[in-house]
Design a protein around this motif. Structure first.
Motif, PDB file in Angstrom:
ATOM      1  N   ALA B 423       0.834  -1.207   0.000  1.00  0.00           N
ATOM      2  CA  ALA B 423       0.000   0.000   0.000  1.00  0.00           C
ATOM      3  C   ALA B 423       0.867   1.254   0.000  1.00  0.00           C
ATOM      4  N   ARG B 424       1.961   1.201   0.779  1.00  0.00           N
ATOM      5  CA  ARG B 424       2.880   2.342   0.809  1.00  0.00           C
ATOM      6  C   ARG B 424       4.288   1.819   1.050  1.00  0.00           C
ATOM      7  N   ILE B 425       5.245   2.649   0.688  1.00  0.00           N
ATOM      8  CA  ILE B 425       6.627   2.245   0.921  1.00  0.00           C
ATOM      9  C   ILE B 425       7.492   3.497   0.971  1.00  0.00           C
ATOM     10  N   GLY B 426       8.477   3.508   1.848  1.00  0.00           N
ATOM     11  CA  GLY B 426       9.352   4.673   1.975  1.00  0.00           C
ATOM     12  C   GLY B 426      10.386   4.714   0.865  1.00  0.00           C
ATOM     13  N   PHE B 427      11.035   5.857   0.774  1.00  0.00           N
ATOM     14  CA  PHE B 427      12.002   6.058  -0.305  1.00  0.00           C
ATOM     15  C   PHE B 427      13.205   5.125  -0.165  1.00  0.00           C
ATOM     16  N   GLU B 428      13.668   5.003   1.089  1.00  0.00           N
ATOM     17  CA  GLU B 428      14.886   4.210   1.310  1.00  0.00           C
ATOM     18  C   GLU B 428      14.684   2.721   0.990  1.00  0.00           C
ATOM     19  N   PRO B 429      13.646   2.099   1.547  1.00  0.00           N
ATOM     20  CA  PRO B 429      13.430   0.695   1.184  1.00  0.00           C
ATOM     21  C   PRO B 429      13.135   0.504  -0.309  1.00  0.00           C
ATOM     22  N   TRP B 430      12.491   1.510  -0.910  1.00  0.00           N
ATOM     23  CA  TRP B 430      12.231   1.423  -2.354  1.00  0.00           C
ATOM     24  C   TRP B 430      13.551   1.226  -3.106  1.00  0.00           C
ATOM     25  N   ARG B 431      14.512   2.102  -2.768  1.00  0.00           N
ATOM     26  CA  ARG B 431      15.830   2.033  -3.401  1.00  0.00           C
ATOM     27  C   ARG B 431      16.507   0.684  -3.139  1.00  0.00           C
ATOM     28  N   ALA B 432      16.429   0.265  -1.844  1.00  0.00           N
ATOM     29  CA  ALA B 432      17.092  -0.982  -1.452  1.00  0.00           C
ATOM     30  C   ALA B 432      16.507  -2.170  -2.208  1.00  0.00           C
ATOM     31  N   LEU B 433      15.179  -2.172  -2.367  1.00  0.00           N
ATOM     32  CA  LEU B 433      14.540  -3.260  -3.112  1.00  0.00           C
ATOM     33  C   LEU B 433      14.977  -3.236  -4.570  1.00  0.00           C
ATOM     34  N   GLU B 434      14.987  -2.027  -5.138  1.00  0.00           N
ATOM     35  CA  GLU B 434      15.387  -1.931  -6.544  1.00  0.00           C
ATOM     36  C   GLU B 434      16.818  -2.414  -6.739  1.00  0.00           C
ATOM     37  N   ALA B 445      -2.602   0.178  -4.329  1.00  0.00           N
ATOM     38  CA  ALA B 445      -3.032   0.263  -2.935  1.00  0.00           C
ATOM     39  C   ALA B 445      -4.550   0.163  -2.827  1.00  0.00           C
ATOM     40  N   GLY B 446      -5.002  -0.669  -1.921  1.00  0.00           N
ATOM     41  CA  GLY B 446      -6.442  -0.776  -1.651  1.00  0.00           C
ATOM     42  C   GLY B 446      -7.186  -1.727  -2.575  1.00  0.00           C
ATOM     43  N   GLU B 447      -6.551  -2.175  -3.644  1.00  0.00           N
ATOM     44  CA  GLU B 447      -7.263  -3.053  -4.581  1.00  0.00           C
ATOM     45  C   GLU B 447      -7.287  -4.491  -4.059  1.00  0.00           C
ATOM     46  N   PRO B 448      -8.279  -5.260  -4.466  1.00  0.00           N
ATOM     47  CA  PRO B 448      -8.273  -6.679  -4.121  1.00  0.00           C
ATOM     48  C   PRO B 448      -6.985  -7.326  -4.656  1.00  0.00           C
ATOM     49  N   ILE B 449      -6.396  -8.210  -3.864  1.00  0.00           N
ATOM     50  CA  ILE B 449      -5.092  -8.782  -4.224  1.00  0.00           C
ATOM     51  C   ILE B 449      -5.127  -9.419  -5.600  1.00  0.00           C
ATOM     52  N   ILE B 450      -6.161 -10.214  -5.818  1.00  0.00           N
ATOM     53  CA  ILE B 450      -6.167 -11.010  -7.042  1.00  0.00           C
ATOM     54  C   ILE B 450      -6.267 -10.110  -8.276  1.00  0.00           C
ATOM     55  N   ASP B 451      -7.105  -9.068  -8.171  1.00  0.00           N
ATOM     56  CA  ASP B 451      -7.237  -8.131  -9.297  1.00  0.00           C
ATOM     57  C   ASP B 451      -5.904  -7.455  -9.574  1.00  0.00           C
ATOM     58  N   ALA B 452      -5.239  -7.039  -8.483  1.00  0.00           N
ATOM     59  CA  ALA B 452      -3.974  -6.329  -8.635  1.00  0.00           C
ATOM     60  C   ALA B 452      -2.926  -7.242  -9.261  1.00  0.00           C
TER      61      ALA B 452
END
Lengths: 88, 477
Positions: B423-434, B445-452
Motif C-alpha cells: 500500500a505504501r513504501i518509503g524512499f529508502e526501502p524502495w531504493r534498497a529493493l530496486e 493500494a487498496g485493490e483486491p489482491i487477485i485483481d492487482a
C-alpha cells in the motif's frame, strides 16, 4: 371499438409515440388510451401498434376484455410462472 | 472562463472513459441518465417490470427522468463530482428506441457541458437509422450488445423484436436484429466512432459461439469487446432466471476472455466491467445515485460554468498523476527485464510478494508488514505459494537506528520475487529493493489482491513483449 390499458402496464412509454391517432397519454398510475380516439389502428397499420410493442402480457385488452398479448405469448413462459404472467 | 472541448484523438478519448480504459476507470467517474424507458426488443435475460434500488445490474433504475430532469441531474453531478468525465444513456430500455428523449438530452448537454464525453449503449436494432444523428452530437463512444451472429442462436436469446410496425418472432427476428447490429457497427466504425461490443455469456446458448462473435466484430473494427456473465436469478423474474438457465462460472468467463484475447489481431478485451445499473453515478464499482435523486437534484443550484472550470482543473491534475505513474513504471522497466530471465522458473511465471493485513486487499505498508503473501502468476491464473513471516523493520523512530538489518532481512525474504505489491513504501526501502532487483509497486493500494496481481501481470507481459495473453482464472491456492 377501442383498446384499454390496464394495471399490468409498467409505464415504459414504448406505445405512446407509435399510436397513429395520438390516443395514448402518460397517466398515473398507468398510461391510458382515449377510447374516443382509438381506432385499433384499422386503416393505418396491419397490426395494432401499442399491442405490437408492449412488453407486458395482459397490459392491453380489447373491447371484449381479452388481452391482446395473453399469458405466455411474449415471454415464452407458461402462465405457471406468476412473476411474469397476468394475475389480476 | 475556462473552455474545454472534447478530445479528438483516440488515445485522448479512451483515456478519459472509465469503460474504455482500465486506467481511467480508477480516476474518472461516469453518470448514467435513465431517460430511455421504451425498448424495441425482448431479451430473455431482461424483465421490464423489475425496479429495485438494491439491485445492481443493467436495465434497472429507480427513477425515470425526462430530458429536462436528466440535464439538471447531469449538471448537478458534474458540479458535485468534478472527476465526472462521461455521461451515458443505457436505458432502462433502449436509448435509440427513445430518440426524441435521447437527443433532447444530448443537445442540452452539448451546450452546457461540452467537456463531458457522451455515450450510448444500444441493442443495435435502430442503430443504422440514427448513426448520422449520433455523429452530429459527437457521440464518440457507442456500445452495442451483440450476443450472437447466428440467428439460430439468436432465436434462443430474443423472443421478439418490434420492426417496421410489427412484432416479429423467432429466427426471423434474430436475423433482422443481427443484420442491423452488424450494419450499425460498420457505419459507426466508418465514421470514426469508438465501438465497444458487449456480449452476455450464456452457458449452453452462446458460450461456444462468442469467439466467432469476437472474430467478426474484430474484422469490422470494433474497438473493445466486453464479455459479461449472464445474470439470471429466479427473483429477477426473467425468462432465463425462471427457467433455471445457469450463470457462467468465473473460470468459464475468464477462459473465454483469454481465448478471445489471443486471437490474431484481436480487438482489446475489457475485463473490468462491473455491470452497472442504468442510473449509476460515480466511479465504476461505486454508486452514488442516492445522493442525486430527483428531489435532491431539484433543490440544488448549480453554477454550470464554474463546475466546468473545476472539472477542467481536476482532469488536468489526474492526467498529470497518470503520466507520472507511467514514468515511474517506465523507469522500473530495465529492472523487470533483467530480472525476468534469471528469476522465473518458467518463462511465463512471475513471482510476486504482497503486503496485506486483511489477506484480501493490498492494504499494508511495506515497513509495517509482518508477513508477505508469495504468489506465482501465470497465464492460467494466480497461485498462493506460501506466507513468509518476517520481522517488521519499521517500528517507529525509537528503534529506527536498528532498521538496517531488519530491512535486509525483509529483502532477503523476498529474494526470489520480481515484484512487490504494497500500500505504501518509503524512499529508502524502495531504493534498497530496486538494488536487489525487486520492483516495488504501490499503485495498486487498496485493490483486491487477485485483481492487482492479474493487472500487474498483464502489464509485465506487455513490458517483456510476451505474446499478448490474459491470465485465465482467479485465485487457486
Amino acid at each position: 371499438m377501442a383498446f384499454r390499458i390496464v394495471a399490468h402496464c409498467t409505464n415504459c412509454w414504448a406505445c405512446l409515440s407509435l399510436c397513429p391517432q395520438q390516443a395514448i397519454r402518460a397517466a398515473s398510475p398507468h398510461f391510458q388510451i382515449n377510447a374516443d380516439r382509438c381506432t385499433e389502428c384499422v386503416g393505418d397499420y396491419a397490426d395494432p401498434q401499442c399491442a405490437s410493442i408492449c412488453p407486458v402480457e395482459g397490459a392491453i385488452i380489447d373491447a371484449a376484455g381479452q388481452p391482446l398479448n395473453p399469458p405466455g405469448s411474449l415471454t415464452g413462459l407458461s402462465p405457471e410462472f406468476p412473476t411474469l404472467s397476468s394475475t389480476s | 472562463m475556462a473552455t474545454t472541448s472534447q478530445p479528438t484523438s483516440t488515445g485522448a478519448r479512451i483515456a478519459l472513459h472509465p469503460c474504455y480504459s482500465e486506467q481511467a476507470h480508477r480516476h474518472f467517474a461516469r453518470l448514467h441518465l435513465a431517460v430511455a424507458p421504451a425498448c424495441n426488443i425482448q431479451c430473455h435475460y431482461c424483465n421490464r417490470k423489475y425496479d429495485c434500488s438494491n439491485e445492481s445490474r443493467p436495465g434497472v433504475v429507480s427513477e425515470l427522468l425526462n430530458p429536462e430532469q436528466a440535464v439538471q441531474k447531469a449538471l448537478a453531478v458534474g458540479a458535485a463530482i468534478p472527476h465526472l468525465a462521461v455521461v451515458g444513456v443505457a436505458g432502462p430500455g433502449d436509448p435509440l428506441a427513445n430518440p426524441d428523449r435521447l437527443f433532447a438530452t444530448f443537445r442540452a448537454l452539448a451546450a452546457k457541458a461540452p467537456d463531458l464525453t457522451l455515450c450510448v449503449s444500444t441493442n443495435g436494432l435502430a442503430l443504422p437509422k440514427h448513426v448520422d444523428e449520433l455523429v452530429k452530437y459527437r457521440i464518440g463512444h457507442v456500445t452495442i450488445t451483440i450476443n450472437c451472429v447466428d440467428p439460430d442462436i439468436g432465436a434462443r436469446i430474443y423472443p421478439w423484436i418490434f420492426w417496421n410496425h410489427r412484432r416479429i418472432r423467432g429466427r426471423k427476428a434474430a436475423e433482422i436484429l443481427i443484420a442491423q447490429q452488424q450494419k450499425g457497427l460498420e457505419m459507426l466504425v466508418e465514421h470514426g466512432v469508438l465501438v465497444k461490443v458487449n456480449s452476455v455469456l450464456i452457458p449452453g446458448v452462446n458460450a461456444d459461439h462468442l469467439q466467432e462473435v469476437h472474430r467478426v466484430i474484430t474484422a469490422k473494427g470494433a474497438f473493445l469487446h466486453n464479455i459479461m456473465p449472464l445474470i439470471a436469478r429466479p427473483e429477477h423474474g426473467t425468462y432465463f432466471g425462471l427457467t433455471g438457465q445457469p450463470e457462467p462460472t468465473v473460470e468459464q468467463l475468464r477462459a473465454l476472455q483469454a481465448a478471445c484475447a489471443i486471437q490474431r489481431g484481436a480487438t482489446g478485451m475489457m475485463n473490468h466491467c462491473q455491470q452497472c445499473r442504468a442510473d449509476a453515478v460515480g466511479l465504476i464499482g461505486q454508486d452514488r445515485g442516492a445522493e442525486f435523486s430527483l428531489e435532491k437534484v431539484a433543490a440544488m443550484t448549480v453554477d454550470w460554468q464554474a463546475a466546468m472550470a473545476k472539472r477542467a482543473a481536476v482532469r488536468t491534475a489526474i492526467e498529470r498523476r497518470i503520466a507520472l505513474n507511467a514514468q515511474i513504471h517506465h523507469l522500473n522497466r530495465p529492472a523487470l527485464l533483467a530480472n525476468q530471465g534469471a528469476r522465473s522458473r518458467q518463462r511465463e511465471t512471475l513471482r510476486m510478494a504482497v503486503a496485506s493485513n486483511d489477506g484480501r486487499t493490498i492494504d499494508a505498508h511495506f515497513g509495517h508488514a509482518r508477513e508477505f503473501l508469495i504468489f506465482d502468476v501465470a497465464p492460467m491464473g494466480a497461485r498462493l505459494v506460501e506466507r513468509r513471516n518476517i520481522d517488521r523493520y519499521c517500528s517507529g523512530p525509537v528503534t529506527c537506528g536498528d532498521a538496517a538489518p531488519a530491512l535486509s532481512n525483509a529483502i532477503a525474504a523476498l529474494h526470489d520475487c520480481t515484484l512487490l505489491l504494497c500500500a505504501r513504501i518509503g524512499f529508502e526501502p524502495w531504493r534498497a529493493l530496486e538494488d536487489a532487483a525487486i520492483s516495488p509497486n504501490s499503485e495498486r493500494a487498496g485493490e483486491p489482491i487477485i485483481d492487482a496481481l492479474l493487472a500487474v501481470y498483464g502489464e509485465w507481459r506487455k513490458d517483456v513483449r510476451h505474446p499478448v495473453q490474459t491470465p485465465a482464472t482467479g485465485l487457486c491456492a
